[in-house]
Design an enzyme around this catalytic site. Structure first.
Site, PDB file in Angstrom:
ATOM      1  N   LYS A 175       1.721  -4.317  -7.523  1.00  0.00           N
ATOM      2  CA  LYS A 175       0.313  -3.906  -7.571  1.00  0.00           C
ATOM      3  C   LYS A 175       0.236  -2.451  -8.017  1.00  0.00           C
ATOM      4  CE  LYS A 175      -3.595  -2.714  -4.501  1.00  0.00           C
ATOM      5  NZ  LYS A 175      -4.189  -2.812  -3.145  1.00  0.00           N
ATOM      6  N   ASP A 187      -2.072   3.745  -4.216  1.00  0.00           N
ATOM      7  CA  ASP A 187      -2.273   2.292  -4.158  1.00  0.00           C
ATOM      8  C   ASP A 187      -1.535   1.566  -5.289  1.00  0.00           C
ATOM      9  OD1 ASP A 187      -3.287   0.181  -2.707  1.00  0.00           O
ATOM     10  OD2 ASP A 187      -5.203   0.123  -3.779  1.00  0.00           O
ATOM     11  N   ARG A 220      -5.295  -8.252  -4.502  1.00  0.00           N
ATOM     12  CA  ARG A 220      -4.968  -9.675  -4.621  1.00  0.00           C
ATOM     13  C   ARG A 220      -5.469 -10.258  -5.932  1.00  0.00           C
ATOM     14  NH1 ARG A 220      -8.089 -10.597   0.932  1.00  0.00           N
ATOM     15  NH2 ARG A 220      -7.248  -8.488   1.123  1.00  0.00           N
ATOM     16  N   GLU A 269      -9.170  -5.784  -3.852  1.00  0.00           N
ATOM     17  CA  GLU A 269      -8.932  -5.865  -5.293  1.00  0.00           C
ATOM     18  C   GLU A 269      -7.480  -6.169  -5.648  1.00  0.00           C
ATOM     19  OE1 GLU A 269      -8.715  -3.168  -3.634  1.00  0.00           O
ATOM     20  OE2 GLU A 269      -6.907  -2.263  -4.458  1.00  0.00           O
ATOM     21  N   ASP A 283      -7.852   3.544  -5.738  1.00  0.00           N
ATOM     22  CA  ASP A 283      -8.686   2.510  -5.116  1.00  0.00           C
ATOM     23  C   ASP A 283      -9.806   3.171  -4.319  1.00  0.00           C
ATOM     24  OD1 ASP A 283      -9.784   0.273  -3.979  1.00  0.00           O
ATOM     25  OD2 ASP A 283      -8.104  -0.115  -2.594  1.00  0.00           O
ATOM     26  N   LYS A 307     -15.049   2.795  -0.073  1.00  0.00           N
ATOM     27  CA  LYS A 307     -14.357   3.205   1.150  1.00  0.00           C
ATOM     28  C   LYS A 307     -15.008   4.460   1.732  1.00  0.00           C
ATOM     29  CE  LYS A 307      -9.678   1.684  -0.200  1.00  0.00           C
ATOM     30  NZ  LYS A 307      -9.403   0.761   0.901  1.00  0.00           N
ATOM     31  N   ASP A 320     -13.378  -4.165  -2.411  1.00  0.00           N
ATOM     32  CA  ASP A 320     -12.216  -3.407  -1.938  1.00  0.00           C
ATOM     33  C   ASP A 320     -10.997  -4.320  -1.720  1.00  0.00           C
ATOM     34  OD1 ASP A 320     -10.793  -1.206  -1.188  1.00  0.00           O
ATOM     35  OD2 ASP A 320     -11.689  -1.016   0.812  1.00  0.00           O
TER      36      ASP A 320
HETATM   37  N1  BES Z   1      -5.373  -0.563  -0.914  1.00  0.00           N
HETATM   38  C1  BES Z   1      -6.020  -1.131   0.196  1.00  0.00           C
HETATM   39  C2  BES Z   1      -5.085  -1.340   1.410  1.00  0.00           C
HETATM   40  C3  BES Z   1      -4.491  -0.079   1.990  1.00  0.00           C
HETATM   41  C4  BES Z   1      -5.075   0.513   3.097  1.00  0.00           C
HETATM   42  C5  BES Z   1      -3.339   0.460   1.495  1.00  0.00           C
HETATM   43  C6  BES Z   1      -4.524   1.654   3.648  1.00  0.00           C
HETATM   44  C7  BES Z   1      -2.774   1.593   2.051  1.00  0.00           C
HETATM   45  C8  BES Z   1      -3.365   2.192   3.130  1.00  0.00           C
HETATM   46  C9  BES Z   1      -6.596  -2.480  -0.173  1.00  0.00           C
HETATM   47  O1  BES Z   1      -7.015  -2.605  -1.492  1.00  0.00           O
HETATM   48  C10 BES Z   1      -7.802  -2.696   0.681  1.00  0.00           C
HETATM   49  O2  BES Z   1      -8.722  -1.948   0.552  1.00  0.00           O
HETATM   50  N2  BES Z   1      -7.759  -3.717   1.538  1.00  0.00           N
HETATM   51  C11 BES Z   1      -8.835  -4.012   2.399  1.00  0.00           C
HETATM   52  C12 BES Z   1      -9.097  -5.499   2.336  1.00  0.00           C
HETATM   53  C13 BES Z   1     -10.358  -5.937   2.989  1.00  0.00           C
HETATM   54  C14 BES Z   1     -11.563  -5.397   2.231  1.00  0.00           C
HETATM   55  C15 BES Z   1     -10.409  -7.442   3.020  1.00  0.00           C
HETATM   56  C16 BES Z   1      -8.437  -3.594   3.804  1.00  0.00           C
HETATM   57  O3  BES Z   1      -7.264  -3.674   4.145  1.00  0.00           O
HETATM   58  O4  BES Z   1      -9.311  -3.135   4.528  1.00  0.00           O
HETATM   59 ZN    ZN Z   2      -6.083  -1.414  -2.862  1.00  0.00          ZN
HETATM   60 MN    MN Z   3      -8.982  -1.923  -1.810  1.00  0.00          MN
END
Ligand code: BES
Ligand code: ZN
Ligand code: MN
Length: 497
Positions: free
Chosen positions: A263, A286, A349, A347, A268, A275, A345
């Site tokens: 990825k 990210d 996947r 994204e 992000d 966020k 967010d």
């Molecule tokens: N890049 C983030 C996950 C992340 C969080 C990586 C903290 C490193 C540190 C990912 O894209 C994300 O935002 N995931 C969300 C998914 C949710 C919206 C279903 C999450 O984990 O909150």
């Molecule tokens: Zn992300």
């Molecule tokens: Mn995200």
């Protein structure tokens, strides 16, 4: 440490520069070390007593300008009980040793001998690996340096050992790994105004000089392939998305490759589902999954591994603007399956889904591994010690667990199953991209699995292990480069036995 640090292996001889030696508990030295330190034997004992130093593993004492020895500084590092040390422990001791060499030193010698005897070639190389990882710092944007932070342009660390030729040979692999980890850390630390998808693709293309075949797909090429999910993530960004395919064919002709998929979200913001501001700066990292894949490809190519590997990274930027995708949008993936966007967010996947399908179809790999900073939920579950492992293949789980224990980049298996898969069913499309509050890391993996078919596949959620890394003996940086050593070992073990 300096801009350029190099390692060399020499026979036990008169040490130059800062001298580092090892001792086991109760100040037990190996024969060559005892001989080298004999002029300061008494001084050492007094310093050790004054500092309550006994030689516990990872502890150290220092003597500045020891009278009787022609060195500016003597460091003694404890190795503990004196039993057999695993390669990983030796890497750590290399880190401890390096940590005791002042930044200003241009020359140092490490005596590669424990109380139990001289280190073998691969053990001496393990010391150097730990030392190089410890010396890493990302400070290219610091323009002011205090006097005590001044460093020489070049520094050399000599590792005095019983068999320098064998160590030199083992260091080909050690250095390849160290350079791969450093490359990954650099990519992750680099801010997103510098490392956008195009710049990332350029840097990955640098692997061509090691003989890695490079192909960069632009937006038009991906559109033609039908990668609607990956492209939807980048459509709100001023920077065009890229997909980089890196091929290393060091193995038998015609043998299917192993596929490593990363990825690469260069930043992000969360997109329209934006966020919160606090900590958002970390989202420059990210793309750590992609960075680890590039680092591993570099390690594999630099040591000319007799393996066939394909590394694929999806490079996008997740931004909110007038063209950005919205919650409620439905995107069509390359596989033909449709995804309802619940949360922009979620994204990563989307990027991985199109890559998984593409790689599986195009390369028919032996197995696929996805690496991604995919969910905050994995940090809640496992903290920063283990990456989350999701897989459809028990044998692959075993291989990864073993490679993880051997390298210190450990994985913990998490469940997959139809009950979890139900959580991403959608009212309007084949699936939705976010499954609600429960089992956040698992529902993300379930979505990926829908793009895998029967090929053995493992997914590593590295959100906890790759970023904001705890300070260790072999890493003082915000990014760890987690995964480079693991992937290198996984691939080596798979082919080379
Ligand atoms: N890049 C983030 C996950 C992340 C969080 C990586 C903290 C490193 C540190 C990912 O894209 C994300 O935002 N995931 C969300 C998914 C949710 C919206 C279903 C999450 O984990 O909150
Ligand atoms: Zn992300
Ligand atoms: Mn995200």
């Amino acid at each position: 440490m300096p801009e350029s640090l190099s390692f060399g292996f020499i026979p036990f001889a008169r040490p130059k520069g800062v001298l580092v030696a090892f001792c086991a508990e109760n100040l037990k030295f190996g024969t060559a070390t005892r001989k080298a330190l004999s002029p300061v034997d008494d001084l050492l004992r007094r310093v050790a007593a004054a500092d309550r130093f006994t030689g516990k593993n990872g502890s150290a004492i220092e003597i500045v300008a020891p009278s009787g020895l022609d060195v500016p500084r003597l460091v003694v590092v404890g190795t503990g009980k004196g039993g057999e040390l695993k390669p990983q422990d030796i890497v750590k001791l290399g880190g401890v040793a390096m940590g005791k060499i002042p930044a200003a030193a241009a020359e140092a010698t490490i005596l590669a001998e424990f109380a139990s005897g001289a280190l073998k070639g691969d053990q001496a190389a393990a010391l150097a690996l730990g030392a190089q990882l410890r010396a890493y710092a990302f400070d290219r944007y610091k323009t002011k340096r205090k006097d005590d932070e001044k460093r020489p342009d070049k520094a050399t660390v000599k590792i005095a050992c019983a068999n320098p030729a064998a160590a030199e040979k083992a260091w080909v692999r050690g250095k390849a790994i160290a350079d791969g980890v450093v490359l990954a850390r650099d990519l992750i630390n680099e801010p997103a105004n510098v490392l956008d998808p195009a710049e990332f693709a350029r840097r990955a293309s640098g692997l061509a000089k090691l003989g890695v075949g490079i192909e960069v797909l632009d937006v038009a090429a991906m559109r033609k392939l039908g990668m609607g999910a990956l492209l939807a993530v980048g459509q709100g960004s001023a920077h065009d998305s890229k997909l980089v395919v890196m091929r290393w064919n060091g193995g038998k002709r015609g043998v299917a490759p192993v596929a490593l998929i990363g990825k690469g979200v260069c930043f992000d913001t969360g997109g329209i589902s934006i966020k919160p501001a606090a900590g958002m700066e970390d989202m420059k990292g990210d793309m750590a999954g992609a960075a680890s894949v590039v680092g591993a490809m570099q390690a594999i190519a630099a040591r000319k591994a007799k393996v066939n590997v394909v590394g694929v990274i999806g490079l996008v930027e997740n931004m909110p603007d007038g063209n950005a995708q919205r919650p409620g949008d439905i995107v069509k993936t390359m596989s033909g399956q449709t995804i309802e966007i619940i949360n922009t967010d979620a994204e990563g996947r989307l990027v991985l889904a199109d890559m998984l399908y593409y790689v599986n179809k195009k390369f028919k790999p032996k197995f696929m591994v996805t690496l991604a900073t995919l969910t905050g939920a994995i940090i809640v579950a496992l903290g920063q010690e283990y990456a989350g492992l999701f897989t459809n293949d028990d044998k692959l789980a075993e291989r990864l667990a073993k490679a993880g224990e051997a390298t210190g980049e450990r994985v913990w298996r998490m469940p997959l199953g139809p009950e979890y898969d139900k959580l991403i069913d959608s009212k309007f499309a084949d699936m939705k991209n976010a499954g609600g509050r429960f089992a956040g890391s698992i529902t993300a993996a379930q979505l990926l699995q829908r793009f895998v078919d029967k090929t053995p596949w493992a997914h590593l959620d590295i959100a906890g292990t790759a970023l904001g890394s705890p300070q260790t003996d072999i890493n003082k940086s915000w990014s760890s480069g987690w995964g480079v050593q693991l992937l290198d070992r996984l691939v080596a073990d798979y082919y080379e036995r």
